[in-house]
Scaffold this active site. Structure first.
Site, mmCIF file in Angstrom:
data_model
loop_
_atom_site.group_PDB
_atom_site.id
_atom_site.type_symbol
_atom_site.label_atom_id
_atom_site.label_comp_id
_atom_site.label_asym_id
_atom_site.label_seq_id
_atom_site.Cartn_x
_atom_site.Cartn_y
_atom_site.Cartn_z
ATOM 1 N N LYS A 1 57.885 -1.410 10.460
ATOM 2 C CA LYS A 1 56.508 -0.947 10.660
ATOM 3 C C LYS A 1 56.036 0.061 9.615
ATOM 4 O O LYS A 1 54.867 0.408 9.570
ATOM 5 C CB LYS A 1 56.386 -0.320 12.054
ATOM 6 C CG LYS A 1 57.086 1.032 12.208
ATOM 7 C CD LYS A 1 56.930 1.611 13.607
ATOM 8 C CE LYS A 1 57.601 2.972 13.709
ATOM 9 N NZ LYS A 1 57.655 3.504 15.059
ATOM 10 N N LYS B 1 59.490 8.472 23.143
ATOM 11 C CA LYS B 1 60.066 9.505 22.292
ATOM 12 C C LYS B 1 59.904 10.904 22.865
ATOM 13 O O LYS B 1 60.682 11.802 22.559
ATOM 14 C CB LYS B 1 59.539 9.390 20.863
ATOM 15 C CG LYS B 1 58.056 9.621 20.704
ATOM 16 C CD LYS B 1 57.485 8.978 19.420
ATOM 17 C CE LYS B 1 58.125 9.452 18.163
ATOM 18 N NZ LYS B 1 57.631 8.726 16.976
ATOM 19 N N HIS C 1 67.851 8.370 6.494
ATOM 20 C CA HIS C 1 66.873 7.291 6.655
ATOM 21 C C HIS C 1 66.371 6.851 5.283
ATOM 22 O O HIS C 1 65.947 7.684 4.480
ATOM 23 C CB HIS C 1 65.675 7.787 7.474
ATOM 24 C CG HIS C 1 65.956 7.914 8.934
ATOM 25 N ND1 HIS C 1 65.228 7.251 9.896
ATOM 26 C CD2 HIS C 1 66.900 8.618 9.609
ATOM 27 C CE1 HIS C 1 65.702 7.544 11.089
ATOM 28 N NE2 HIS C 1 66.715 8.387 10.948
ATOM 29 N N LYS D 1 70.206 8.395 19.353
ATOM 30 C CA LYS D 1 69.664 9.620 18.773
ATOM 31 C C LYS D 1 68.344 10.042 19.401
ATOM 32 O O LYS D 1 67.612 9.223 19.957
ATOM 33 C CB LYS D 1 69.540 9.514 17.255
ATOM 34 C CG LYS D 1 68.552 8.477 16.775
ATOM 35 C CD LYS D 1 68.430 8.494 15.273
ATOM 36 C CE LYS D 1 67.407 9.473 14.743
ATOM 37 N NZ LYS D 1 66.047 9.279 15.240
ATOM 38 N N GLN E 1 68.942 0.802 13.153
ATOM 39 C CA GLN E 1 68.415 1.574 14.283
ATOM 40 C C GLN E 1 67.165 0.937 14.866
ATOM 41 O O GLN E 1 66.244 0.597 14.126
ATOM 42 C CB GLN E 1 68.034 2.957 13.765
ATOM 43 C CG GLN E 1 68.917 4.052 14.261
ATOM 44 C CD GLN E 1 68.540 5.385 13.673
ATOM 45 O OE1 GLN E 1 69.416 6.162 13.400
ATOM 46 N NE2 GLN E 1 67.275 5.678 13.485
ATOM 47 N N ASP F 1 64.532 11.492 19.101
ATOM 48 C CA ASP F 1 63.469 11.214 18.149
ATOM 49 C C ASP F 1 63.130 12.482 17.362
ATOM 50 O O ASP F 1 63.534 13.585 17.738
ATOM 51 C CB ASP F 1 62.246 10.632 18.864
ATOM 52 C CG ASP F 1 61.716 9.425 18.097
ATOM 53 O OD1 ASP F 1 61.723 9.496 16.855
ATOM 54 O OD2 ASP F 1 61.322 8.439 18.719
ATOM 55 N N GLU F 2 62.396 12.303 16.276
ATOM 56 C CA GLU F 2 62.178 13.418 15.358
ATOM 57 C C GLU F 2 61.407 14.573 15.987
ATOM 58 O O GLU F 2 61.544 15.724 15.561
ATOM 59 C CB GLU F 2 61.467 12.939 14.081
ATOM 60 C CG GLU F 2 60.022 12.440 14.228
ATOM 61 C CD GLU F 2 59.914 11.035 14.823
ATOM 62 O OE1 GLU F 2 60.940 10.332 14.858
ATOM 63 O OE2 GLU F 2 58.803 10.664 15.263
ATOM 64 N N GLY G 1 64.342 1.480 18.081
ATOM 65 C CA GLY G 1 63.837 2.161 19.275
ATOM 66 C C GLY G 1 63.144 1.132 20.150
ATOM 67 O O GLY G 1 63.729 0.567 21.088
ATOM 68 N N GLY G 2 61.892 0.807 19.794
ATOM 69 C CA GLY G 2 61.130 -0.210 20.519
ATOM 70 C C GLY G 2 61.869 -1.530 20.614
ATOM 71 O O GLY G 2 61.795 -2.227 21.633
ATOM 72 N N HIS H 1 66.979 12.895 9.362
ATOM 73 C CA HIS H 1 65.716 12.192 9.585
ATOM 74 C C HIS H 1 64.743 12.709 8.520
ATOM 75 O O HIS H 1 64.788 13.879 8.152
ATOM 76 C CB HIS H 1 65.203 12.499 10.997
ATOM 77 C CG HIS H 1 64.147 11.533 11.449
ATOM 78 N ND1 HIS H 1 62.901 11.482 10.883
ATOM 79 C CD2 HIS H 1 64.156 10.583 12.414
ATOM 80 C CE1 HIS H 1 62.188 10.526 11.473
ATOM 81 N NE2 HIS H 1 62.935 9.962 12.417
ATOM 82 N N LYS I 1 63.403 6.058 23.617
ATOM 83 C CA LYS I 1 61.947 5.912 23.784
ATOM 84 C C LYS I 1 61.664 5.837 25.262
ATOM 85 O O LYS I 1 62.506 5.292 26.002
ATOM 86 C CB LYS I 1 61.439 4.647 23.089
ATOM 87 C CG LYS I 1 61.779 4.514 21.617
ATOM 88 C CD LYS I 1 60.832 5.267 20.718
ATOM 89 C CE LYS I 1 61.327 5.229 19.275
ATOM 90 N NZ LYS I 1 60.482 5.877 18.303
HETATM 91 C C1 CAP Z 1 61.782 4.384 14.921
HETATM 92 C C2 CAP Z 1 61.523 5.872 14.775
HETATM 93 C C3 CAP Z 1 62.027 6.512 13.485
HETATM 94 C C4 CAP Z 1 61.484 5.913 12.194
HETATM 95 C C5 CAP Z 1 61.559 6.850 11.023
HETATM 96 C C6 CAP Z 1 60.045 6.175 14.920
HETATM 97 O O1 CAP Z 1 61.351 3.882 16.144
HETATM 98 O O2 CAP Z 1 62.179 6.547 15.819
HETATM 99 O O3 CAP Z 1 61.671 7.841 13.557
HETATM 100 O O4 CAP Z 1 62.239 4.807 11.896
HETATM 101 O O5 CAP Z 1 61.130 6.243 9.857
HETATM 102 O O6 CAP Z 1 59.749 7.184 15.558
HETATM 103 O O7 CAP Z 1 59.237 5.475 14.325
HETATM 104 P P1 CAP Z 1 61.078 2.322 16.354
HETATM 105 P P2 CAP Z 1 62.048 6.116 8.552
HETATM 106 O O8 CAP Z 1 62.401 1.613 16.150
HETATM 107 O O9 CAP Z 1 60.603 2.198 17.776
HETATM 108 O O10 CAP Z 1 60.051 1.910 15.366
HETATM 109 O O11 CAP Z 1 63.350 5.524 8.972
HETATM 110 O O12 CAP Z 1 61.275 5.226 7.637
HETATM 111 O O13 CAP Z 1 62.221 7.480 8.029
HETATM 112 MG MG MG Z 2 61.375 8.447 15.346
#
Ligand code: CAP
Ligand code: MG
Length: 423
Positions: free
Chosen positions: A304, A150, A297, A174, A368, A176-177, A370-371, A264, A148
């Site tokens: 969140k 991202k 995932h 990793k 996992q 980000d998506e 990020g923040g 993802h 991040k």
């Molecule tokens: C988490 C994350 C992931 C989500 C995906 C985001 O970041 O990188 O993509 O967890 O959701 O972009 O939100 P944070 P899931 O840790 O900063 O929230 O795992 O439910 O598919």
């Molecule tokens: Mg993400």
């Protein structure tokens, strides 16, 4: 509306069929049975009116063999599918029926594959034990981060942040998506520079470090990128399996790289968030395991993003167990030789969540943040150390608050975000 309910056979005992569990709400004026008949008809050989040669294809009809309130089970003869073609299977079982007027809503809750379909797929190359072996981590959960911000970091900063995360204690870093090959951070330069840092961190820490680069792109480009990862000695690739599509995932898995696949699920909620309509995450997980992702995932139950912990637990069983037992919302599945997939818990997590995750999901997960790492007031490196400390504390049965007394990184994280009260 068909007058005769030719697609209902409540005495039918499925054998080598693909079974689907649907939740349906019939349109006004129709019974569940009538609506179920229409679902089975439209998703197999029928249409809205009688046509010639119906007798000829009779043996390929799908059969509604169970009706329990709004939950119906339909058996599809395996012969109606091209057995190793996932898009083809979805076109039947979650195709036109999703928009039919005879149902107000319809949700595909679960699917159970017959042996013949299982045999057409390899499943995960590594699975849980293969990943543990590759990463040399025997028991504890794996710790991962998502770089991040991202989007927007230049490549050198991306690689630096990755290095800090690995040095501080992360196993996995990793993309980000939504990071792929943008001008500020091109794929080729990113993979080369970040893998260099992974190697450096491995040498310095004596631990295995993995970079999960996002190869999501048009399929030829995706394969080119995965090839580059393999050539440069990478361990993993990441794919946004929903936005790339099932065919892309099949292409990647069938290319048979020696790379683990991290899946993802961005956009899954477009299909599975409405509890009455669409395709459940359980079904997405089934097909992901069948085709062969190594990590998927599955949610957090506490972070969140939407999703109850009970549902995350169910999903984890579906991707991990050899024999999955039926519940009222789930079908049984014998996975035979298809390996277990490692579940990834992610989305709004911070170190205070670790006890909850391990208590509910066990140790065979990737945690996992990020923040929850890069947002630590002490920065990325010590933010990673804080997660590692939280995991160590849980593994030794020590309450986080106590462990934090002489671990300043964890203490900082807990002061910032707290420890959520368990529901
Ligand atoms: C988490 C994350 C992931 C989500 C995906 C985001 O970041 O990188 O993509 O967890 O959701 O972009 O939100 P944070 P899931 O840790 O900063 O929230 O795992 O439910 O598919
Ligand atoms: Mg993400």
């Amino acid at each position: 509306m068909a007058k005769e309910l030719k697609f209902i056979d409540l005495n039918y005992k499925p054998k080598e069929d693909l079974i689907c569990l649907f939740k349906i709400k019939p349109a006004r004026g129709l019974s569940v049975k009538q609506a179920a008949n229409t679902v089975a008809l439209e998703s197999s050989v029928g249409t809205w009116t009688e046509v010639k040669n119906e007798n000829y294809v009779k043996r390929l009809r799908a059969k509604v063999f169970s009706i329990n309130g709004n939950l119906i089970k339909i058996a599809y003869p395996e012969e109606i599918f091209e057995l190793d073609n996932v898009p083809n299977i979805f076109s039947s079982i979650a195709g036109n029926i999703m928009g039919m007027k005879s149902v107000d809503s319809i949700r595909l809750e679960d699917v159970s594959f017959p042996k013949k379909i299982l045999m057409g797929f390899d499943g995960p190359r590594y699975g849980i034990s293969g990943i543990r072996k590759m990463m040399k981590i025997k028991e504890r959960p794996l710790i991962g981060t998502i770089i991040k911000p991202k989007l927007g970091l230049f490549t050198k900063d991306h690689a630096r942040v990755a290095y800090e995360a690995w040095s501080g204690g992360c196993d996995i870093v990793k993309d980000d998506e939504n990071l792929s090959n943008q001008k500020f951070n091109t794929f080729e330069e990113r993979i080369a520079r970040t893998l260099e840092k992974a190697n450096k961190a491995e040498e310095e820490t004596g631990e295995k470090k993995a970079y999960l680069v996002n190869v999501t792109a048009e399929t030829k480009e995706m394969i080119k990128r995965a090839q580059l990862v393999e050539d440069l000695g990478g361990k993993y690739v990441m794919l946004d399996i929903i936005t790339a599509g099932w065919a892309a995932l099949q292409t990647l898995r069938e290319a048979d790289f020696k790379l683990a696949i991290h899946a993802h699920r961005a956009m899954h909620a477009a299909f599975d968030r409405n509890p009455n309509h669409g395709v459940s995450m359980m079904v997405i997980a089934d097909f992901a395991r069948l085709i062969g992702v190594d990590q998927l995932h599955i949610g957090t139950g506490i972070g969140k993003l939407e999703g109850k912990i009970e549902d995350v637990e169910d999903l984890l069983e579906e991707i991990e167990l050899k024999n999955v037992k039926a519940t009222h919302k789930r079908l049984n599945q014998k996975w035979n030789n298809i390996k277990p997939v490692l579940g990834v818990s992610s989305g709004g997590l911070h170190p205070g969540h670790v006890p909850f995750l391990v208590k509910n999901l066990g140790k065979d997960i990737v945690i996992q943040m990020g923040g929850g790492i890069h947002g630590n007031k002490l920065g990325t490196k010590l933010g990673s150390t804080a997660v590692r400390q939280a995991v160590d504390a849980v593994m030794h049965g020590i309450p986080l608050k106590e462990y934090a007394k002489d671990h300043i990184e964890l203490k900082t994280a807990l002061n910032q975000w707290g420890i959520p009260k368990e529901k």
